[in-house]
Design an enzyme around this catalytic site. Structure first.
Site, mmCIF file in Angstrom:
data_model
loop_
_atom_site.group_PDB
_atom_site.id
_atom_site.type_symbol
_atom_site.label_atom_id
_atom_site.label_comp_id
_atom_site.label_asym_id
_atom_site.label_seq_id
_atom_site.Cartn_x
_atom_site.Cartn_y
_atom_site.Cartn_z
ATOM 1 N N HIS A 10 -14.201 23.375 -17.153
ATOM 2 C CA HIS A 10 -15.310 22.435 -17.303
ATOM 3 C C HIS A 10 -15.514 22.062 -18.778
ATOM 4 O O HIS A 10 -15.098 22.787 -19.696
ATOM 5 C CB HIS A 10 -16.604 23.039 -16.745
ATOM 6 C CG HIS A 10 -17.013 24.293 -17.442
ATOM 7 N ND1 HIS A 10 -17.656 24.311 -18.667
ATOM 8 C CD2 HIS A 10 -16.868 25.602 -17.084
ATOM 9 C CE1 HIS A 10 -17.887 25.541 -19.039
ATOM 10 N NE2 HIS A 10 -17.421 26.356 -18.100
ATOM 11 N N GLU A 83 -16.884 31.166 -11.816
ATOM 12 C CA GLU A 83 -16.623 32.125 -12.885
ATOM 13 C C GLU A 83 -16.850 33.549 -12.373
ATOM 14 O O GLU A 83 -17.481 33.761 -11.327
ATOM 15 C CB GLU A 83 -17.578 31.810 -14.057
ATOM 16 C CG GLU A 83 -17.444 32.692 -15.278
ATOM 17 C CD GLU A 83 -16.075 32.639 -15.910
ATOM 18 O OE1 GLU A 83 -15.177 33.345 -15.396
ATOM 19 O OE2 GLU A 83 -15.905 31.903 -16.917
#
Length: 212
Positions: A10, A83
């Site tokens: 990202h 994550e």
């Protein structure tokens, strides 16, 4: 029938600039991250992807949306691409985590595969298995095709090791910049690195992740 994947971390967030652990906390892109997402979208404009997969956290979703907007692609949001869950480290800077939880931080820095973060966190071994499983599912779904995955820095650490054969507990010796392009390929039995951390489309990038 090979499967080729392009994986993108990202774009930048305010917490990246503060070296603050995000984990499963839902932090948006900052203005730099939004610009990076647009630059990444432009760099992939001529690539064909059979599918776009994305972590369901906001920073990844915003990055994927910028890329998909250029190609009118449907995005499949996948919680398994999140994550690593850093437990009681989440929301702290690396320095704060080390000061408050020195023994846990030592095991984190040593990349102890079996160390599980207190507070609902994951072990490195469990996290790596989660990522290996979801990549295998995507590869099986797209034999002979190319797919895009938008995810997180810790995930890309696991991906690089999976494709290069590096053990989980060795220090990181490769970069994981925000919004860079990372290509791997699966031949039905093994992953292979094609190219890593391509950031030619970006003005500046950040890799604030520790070696852990």
């Amino acid at each position: 029938m090979k499967t080729r994947l392009c994986l993108v971390r990202h774009g930048e967030t305010a917490w990246n600039t503060e070296q603050r652990l995000q984990g499963h906390l839902d932090i948006p892109l900052n203005p730099t991250g939004e610009a990076q997402a647009l630059a990444t979208a432009a760099s992939l404009a001529t690539e064909h992807f059979a599918a776009v997969y994305c972590s369901d956290l906001q920073r990844a979703k915003q990055t994927a949306a910028a890329i998909a907007r250029q190609r009118k692609s449907r995005i499949e949001y996948q919680p398994h691409l999140r994550e690593r869950h850093y437990g009681h480290f989440q929301g702290l800077t690396y320095a704060e985590a080390e000061a408050r939880f020195p023994e846990d931080y030592r095991r984190f820095k040593q990349r102890d595969p079996e160390f599980t973060f207190p507070g609902g966190g994951e072990s490195l071994a469990g996290f790596a298995q989660r990522i290996a499983d979801v990549l295998a599912q995507v590869a099986a779904r797209h034999r002979g095709e190319q797919a895009l995955i938008v995810t997180h820095g810790g995930v890309l650490d696991i991906v690089h090791r999976l494709a290069s054969g590096k053990p989980l507990d060795t220090p990181r010796d490769f970069t994981i910049p925000n919004a860079a392009l990372n290509w791997i390929e699966y031949d039905g039995s093994h992953w292979q690195l094609i190219s890593w951390a391509d950031q030619r489309h970006l003005e500046a990038t950040r890799d604030e992740l520790p070696n852990a």
